[in-house]
Enzyme design. Structure first.
Site, PDB file in Angstrom:
ATOM      1  N   GLU A  57       0.824  -1.206   0.000  1.00  0.00           N
ATOM      2  CA  GLU A  57       0.000   0.000   0.000  1.00  0.00           C
ATOM      3  C   GLU A  57       0.860   1.258   0.000  1.00  0.00           C
ATOM      4  OE1 GLU A  57      -2.879  -0.185  -1.320  1.00  0.00           O
ATOM      5  OE2 GLU A  57      -3.601  -1.525   0.268  1.00  0.00           O
ATOM      6  N   HIS A  58       0.483   2.201  -0.822  1.00  0.00           N
ATOM      7  CA  HIS A  58       1.149   3.503  -0.917  1.00  0.00           C
ATOM      8  C   HIS A  58       2.628   3.357  -1.248  1.00  0.00           C
ATOM      9  CE1 HIS A  58      -2.120   6.176   0.237  1.00  0.00           C
ATOM     10  NE2 HIS A  58      -2.488   5.256   1.101  1.00  0.00           N
ATOM     11  N   ASP A 107       3.384   2.315  -4.777  1.00  0.00           N
ATOM     12  CA  ASP A 107       3.513   2.347  -6.248  1.00  0.00           C
ATOM     13  C   ASP A 107       4.112   3.669  -6.714  1.00  0.00           C
ATOM     14  OD1 ASP A 107       1.148   3.708  -5.615  1.00  0.00           O
ATOM     15  OD2 ASP A 107      -0.064   2.744  -7.169  1.00  0.00           O
ATOM     16  N   ASP A 139      -3.875   0.797  -9.968  1.00  0.00           N
ATOM     17  CA  ASP A 139      -5.241   0.462 -10.381  1.00  0.00           C
ATOM     18  C   ASP A 139      -5.328   0.264 -11.889  1.00  0.00           C
ATOM     19  OD1 ASP A 139      -6.459   1.149  -7.646  1.00  0.00           O
ATOM     20  OD2 ASP A 139      -5.408   2.959  -8.206  1.00  0.00           O
ATOM     21  N   LYS A 159     -10.672  11.166  -2.649  1.00  0.00           N
ATOM     22  CA  LYS A 159      -9.236  11.456  -2.817  1.00  0.00           C
ATOM     23  C   LYS A 159      -8.996  12.759  -3.567  1.00  0.00           C
ATOM     24  CE  LYS A 159      -7.785   7.779  -4.897  1.00  0.00           C
ATOM     25  NZ  LYS A 159      -6.876   7.174  -5.849  1.00  0.00           N
TER      26      LYS A 159
HETATM   27  C1  GLA Z   1      -4.911   4.508  -4.596  1.00  0.00           C
HETATM   28  C2  GLA Z   1      -4.056   4.888  -5.821  1.00  0.00           C
HETATM   29  C3  GLA Z   1      -3.013   3.818  -6.126  1.00  0.00           C
HETATM   30  C4  GLA Z   1      -2.229   3.466  -4.847  1.00  0.00           C
HETATM   31  C5  GLA Z   1      -3.171   3.198  -3.669  1.00  0.00           C
HETATM   32  C6  GLA Z   1      -2.428   2.977  -2.379  1.00  0.00           C
HETATM   33  O1  GLA Z   1      -5.690   3.385  -4.880  1.00  0.00           O
HETATM   34  O2  GLA Z   1      -4.882   5.078  -6.948  1.00  0.00           O
HETATM   35  O3  GLA Z   1      -2.150   4.264  -7.153  1.00  0.00           O
HETATM   36  O4  GLA Z   1      -1.298   4.459  -4.543  1.00  0.00           O
HETATM   37  O5  GLA Z   1      -4.076   4.262  -3.487  1.00  0.00           O
HETATM   38  O6  GLA Z   1      -1.676   1.819  -2.434  1.00  0.00           O
END
Ligand code: GLA
Length: 409
Positions: free
Chosen positions: A49-50, A52, A141, A185
């Site tokens: 998580e967080h 990429d 994603d 977001k």
């Molecule tokens: C969101 C973003 C992704 C990633 C996640 C956290 O889904 O779109 O690119 O950074 O948060 O892992």
């Protein structure tokens, strides 16, 4: 494997109730039939998580649930958008003058981002497109949506984009549960503050190691330039950064730049007025989470007898790091994770950006039914609003196929 165009699949609409309903609504709205349909799957990130946008590999899968769009090409330059859900209003605009109002996120903006993206550049179109909404996303994603294959999660690596199969152990199901807390977001700066904290940590770590810090953008760049392991990066973070939050003044002093330079050259539009940044905690999360992703993949491929136990532990560690070091959880997610663990999940964690949204839990298949019953009772039953969402908000899922185009057979 490179990002291919989505496949085209002929379908009999009579066998596809959702597509049939979509076709009927389309005809009722526009007076003509769609020429094709597009499917984009939902995704769940199993771990990573967080990281990429810091350059590190992540481990998501596309799921069976999806969004469907019906399309009819037209000769005019006007794009007309309508949503089956009537609380999302119709929208139309000229393709020659696409305006995306970032201060007021609306459903149709995501479609306009795609159009605007096509107009700029085809390569890495989806990741870039999302940034027009104002968030500095990392591409997980979009990558899993295009590169997914039925029956397997994927390790997604970046620069260059690559996807490797990760076969999940049999004997466990993955359950998604919606916390029923929404975090927009695009309308808030939570997400971008984290991206900026990682960027600033990158700059400070690079400077301390005499690297060309101006060119360094992602925490992975620092590791690659130093040629050290993730564990060694964790030690370097301990030595170089302090746990107390950094003020903008301190950051400017460390880098030898002015506040104007910081704002115009490093910070994003919606983080211009943030006054303190936590660099130590964010960097610790990223390097440790990146190591957990690789460990998760290794366990899946070696498949030891206690694989489910080991994967569950990694998911739990990931969640604790997200909550304590990255601070991207919220009380409802914390409660939901507790409930899932209490009722038999071996691992449970928030998935995606956090601050709301969903958890993903790994549950032994033989316990799945009682798990679902108990979680429903404990988290959803006594809350009318949650109960209304529970139907679509609590389910077991499998790795699904990626984005594709349907044409009527
Ligand atoms: C969101 C973003 C992704 C990633 C996640 C956290 O889904 O779109 O690119 O950074 O948060 O892992």
């Amino acid at each position: 494997m490179a990002a291919d165009a989505p496949s085209t699949v002929p379908v009999q609409l009579v066998e596809q109730p959702r597509l049939l309903k979509l076709k009927e609504s389309f005809i009722a709205k526009f007076g003509s039939a769609p020429k094709f349909y597009v499917r984009a799957p939902g995704r769940v990130n199993l771990i990573g998580e967080h990281i990429d946008y810091c350059g590190y590999a992540v481990l998501p899968m596309a799921i069976e649930q999806d969004i469907l769009i019906a399309v009819e090409p037209v000769k005019t330059e006007v794009v007309q958008l309508a949503n089956i859900n009537s609380s999302y209003l119709d929208f139309s605009t000229s393709v020659n003058n696409i305006q995306i109002n970032k201060s007021k996120p609306q459903w149709h903006n995501y479609f306009l981002c795609g159009l605007k993206g096509i107009q700029v550049e085809l390569a890495e179109i989806c990741t870039k497109s999302e940034r027009y909404i104002g968030t500095e996303g990392g591409g997980m994603d979009q990558s899993i949506s295009f590169l997914a294959e039925e029956g397997t999660a994927k390790l997604i690596e970046f620069s260059p984009l690559r996807a490797t199969d990760v076969r999940l152990p049999s004997g466990a199901a993955f359950v998604i549960a919606n916390s029923c807390v929404e975090m927009n977001k695009a309308a808030t700066s939570h997400y971008n503050i984290r991206v900026m904290e990682c960027r600033l940590a990158t700059k400070l770590l690079s400077k301390s190691k005499s690297l060309d810090w101006k060119k360094m953008l992602r925490l992975q760049d620092v590791q690659a330039s130093l040629g050290v392991s993730l564990e060694e990066m964790l030690t370097i973070v301990e030595e170089v950064l302090h746990p107390e939050p950094y003020s903008t003044e301190e950051i400017c002093k460390c880098l030898g730049i002015s506040l104007e330079d910081l704002r115009s050259q490093i910070l994003s539009q919606n983080t211009q007025n943030v006054s303190t940044f936590k660099l130590y905690q964010r960097a610790k999360h990223v390097y440790s989470e990146a190591a957990r992703v690789l460990e998760f993949k290794k366990i899946c491929s070696e498949a030891p007898d206690n694989a489910i136990q080991l994967l569950g532990e990694l998911m739990n560690q990931s969640y604790i790091s997200c909550k304590e070091m990255y601070e991207c959880s919220c009380p409802e997610l914390d409660r939901l994770v507790d409930i899932c663990l209490q009722f038999g999940a071996i691992g449970s964690r928030l998935t995606g950006a956090g601050w709301g949204g969903c958890t993903v839990s790994m549950v032994p298949t033989d316990k799945l039914n009682t798990f679902l019953k108990n979680v429903k009772k404990a988290y959803y039953q006594n809350d009318g609003q949650r109960l209304a969402l529970e139907n679509n908000g609590l389910f077991a899922t499998k790795p699904g196929r990626g984005a594709l185009v349907f044409v009527e057979a």
